[in-house]
Write a protein that holds these residues in place. Sequence first.
Motif, PDB file in Angstrom:
ATOM      1  N   PRO A 316       0.966  -1.138   0.320  1.00 28.93           N
ATOM      2  CA  PRO A 316      -0.368   0.136  -0.248  1.00 28.93           C
ATOM      3  C   PRO A 316       0.545   1.408  -0.308  1.00 28.93           C
ATOM      4  O   PRO A 316       0.744   2.710  -0.477  1.00 28.93           O
ATOM      5  CB  PRO A 316      -0.602  -0.088   1.212  1.00 28.93           C
ATOM      6  N   TYR A 317       2.130   0.849   0.164  1.00 31.69           N
ATOM      7  CA  TYR A 317       3.527   2.301   0.488  1.00 31.69           C
ATOM      8  C   TYR A 317       3.885   2.218  -0.994  1.00 31.69           C
ATOM      9  O   TYR A 317       5.093   3.558  -0.540  1.00 31.69           O
ATOM     10  CB  TYR A 317       3.724   2.178   1.605  1.00 31.69           C
ATOM     11  N   ALA A 318       3.654   1.888  -1.543  1.00 33.66           N
ATOM     12  CA  ALA A 318       5.019   1.561  -2.861  1.00 33.66           C
ATOM     13  C   ALA A 318       4.545   3.186  -3.462  1.00 33.66           C
ATOM     14  O   ALA A 318       5.656   3.311  -3.962  1.00 33.66           O
ATOM     15  CB  ALA A 318       4.208   0.818  -3.839  1.00 33.66           C
ATOM     16  N   ASP A 319       4.197   4.498  -3.458  1.00 30.17           N
ATOM     17  CA  ASP A 319       3.757   5.407  -4.077  1.00 30.17           C
ATOM     18  C   ASP A 319       4.298   6.395  -3.233  1.00 30.17           C
ATOM     19  O   ASP A 319       4.725   6.995  -4.169  1.00 30.17           O
ATOM     20  CB  ASP A 319       2.509   5.201  -4.420  1.00 30.17           C
ATOM     21  N   ILE A 320       4.780   5.904  -2.288  1.00 29.76           N
ATOM     22  CA  ILE A 320       5.771   7.204  -0.981  1.00 29.76           C
ATOM     23  C   ILE A 320       6.730   7.051  -1.712  1.00 29.76           C
ATOM     24  O   ILE A 320       7.398   8.705  -2.301  1.00 29.76           O
ATOM     25  CB  ILE A 320       5.461   6.689   0.345  1.00 29.76           C
ATOM     26  N   PRO A 321       7.995   6.389  -1.918  1.00 35.48           N
ATOM     27  CA  PRO A 321       9.294   6.526  -1.921  1.00 35.48           C
ATOM     28  C   PRO A 321       9.353   7.613  -3.719  1.00 35.48           C
ATOM     29  O   PRO A 321       8.454   6.939  -4.658  1.00 35.48           O
ATOM     30  CB  PRO A 321       9.862   5.509  -2.262  1.00 35.48           C
ATOM     31  N   LYS A 322      10.316   8.258  -4.025  1.00 32.02           N
ATOM     32  CA  LYS A 322      10.295   9.317  -5.198  1.00 32.02           C
ATOM     33  C   LYS A 322      10.368   8.438  -5.939  1.00 32.02           C
ATOM     34  O   LYS A 322      11.410   7.066  -6.681  1.00 32.02           O
ATOM     35  CB  LYS A 322      11.084  10.512  -4.874  1.00 32.02           C
ATOM     36  N   GLY A 323       9.698   8.545  -7.246  1.00 33.74           N
ATOM     37  CA  GLY A 323       9.866   7.961  -8.752  1.00 33.74           C
ATOM     38  C   GLY A 323       9.798   6.959  -8.783  1.00 33.74           C
ATOM     39  O   GLY A 323       8.894   5.935  -7.749  1.00 33.74           O
ATOM     40  N   ASP A 324      10.265   6.509  -9.815  1.00 34.25           N
ATOM     41  CA  ASP A 324       9.985   4.975  -9.761  1.00 34.25           C
ATOM     42  C   ASP A 324      11.000   3.534  -9.536  1.00 34.25           C
ATOM     43  O   ASP A 324      11.169   2.364  -8.978  1.00 34.25           O
ATOM     44  CB  ASP A 324       9.876   4.758 -11.410  1.00 34.25           C
TER      45      ASP A 324
END
Length: 363
Positions: A316-324
Amino acid sequence: MTELSKTGAAVGEPSPSDAPSAFLEVRDLKVHFPTDDGLVKSVDGLSFQLEKGKTLSIVGESGSGKSVTSLAIMGLHRLGARGKNVQMSGEIWLDGKELVGADPDEVRKLRGREMAMIFQDPLSAMHPYYRIGNQIVEAYRVHHDVSKKVARTRAIEMLDRVGIPEPGKRVDSYPHEFSGGMRQRAMIAMALVNNPELLIADEPTTALDVTVQAQILDLIRDLQKEFGSAVVLITHDLGVVAEIADDVLVMYGGRCVERGPVDEIFEQPQHPYTWGLLGSMPRIDRETSDRLIPVKGQPPSLINVPSGCAFHPRCPYADIPKGDVTRTVRPELQQVDGGHFSACHLSQEDRTRIWTEEIAPKL
Ligand SMILES: Nc1ncnc2c1ncn2[C@@H]1O[C@H](COP(=O)(O)OP(=O)(O)OP(=O)(O)O)[C@@H](O)[C@H]1O
Ligand code: SF4
Ligand SMILES: [Mg+2]
């Protein structure tokens, strides 16, 4: 660096000067199975250490590589048609001896005496047509030059130790004459007859009812105290882990995503998958229906492992770290504190915030 060879043997054997000080040290272990569908990377770069007298619990959902790891340590991965072409690399050091590159005969000699395993299904470790006592006698005599009579006395003593009633009589029973719990005890007696220095217990109680489960775990704990053995305990039951483990290793898709002292794993877990596992832990203070919230989504394919962080399709937190980054770069284990390591791209601030504000209050 050790490489995978075509035959599955490790290339470039480590020298004795590499020997670690830990009793058991696994370094960058890889166990891959070629299949018609592709290469199954059951264990893919696993490292950990275990000292004598300590218990390491390996947790992770079905198919994460827990049993393959145990079988590799025991040198049993090549047995059976499915394991014929196994490719294995890395190092497994047991009491100063390296086992991955060792002669299989040498490893066989260590089984029983230096290391023993308790399987989930006792029938897989016992011969159905031989009396239980005879099987324990044989296991003992492989490593001790004693008469059958002396070994039989030892077998009866072990059956007594594991709580088999009337051991003098039951020693002559066949496995099918025992209940599931009794068979499990008898297998433990067989595994412990030589006081192994390393005991690997792979889901030793899953098939048993709760009372017998508790008795068997107590037994493992008592025997460990008495002989100072190192124990690797594989279990789905985080309640058991909290009770008896010193350290915990969380496996996901053949790799370690978090490891550390048991208190830290329960009180300050750092990896989103560990949070998911803790969320699925049964709670005695809640109704059964509230208890299990399994981690959403499917375990990863071990043939086409997701790119970057293998947990990203479910995280659920995969989009928190910047970029890809979570989709392209595989996170390596980073030290959190002392012996606590986690493999996740989230910043320490984000992890602390999510755990304390979002996860912990719901557990
Ligand atoms: N001989 C083999 N050939 C091909 N694949 C294998 C072989 N042995 C194991 N595997 C695969 O390796 C993966 C890891 O298996 P393993 O038995 O270690 O899982 P596990 O973590 O013990 O799961 P469980 O909790 O269900 O016991 C699985 O996908 C399994 O199908
Ligand atoms: S690296 Fe990204 S996807 Fe993987 S666990 Fe951490 S936040 Fe989730
Ligand atoms: Mg298993």
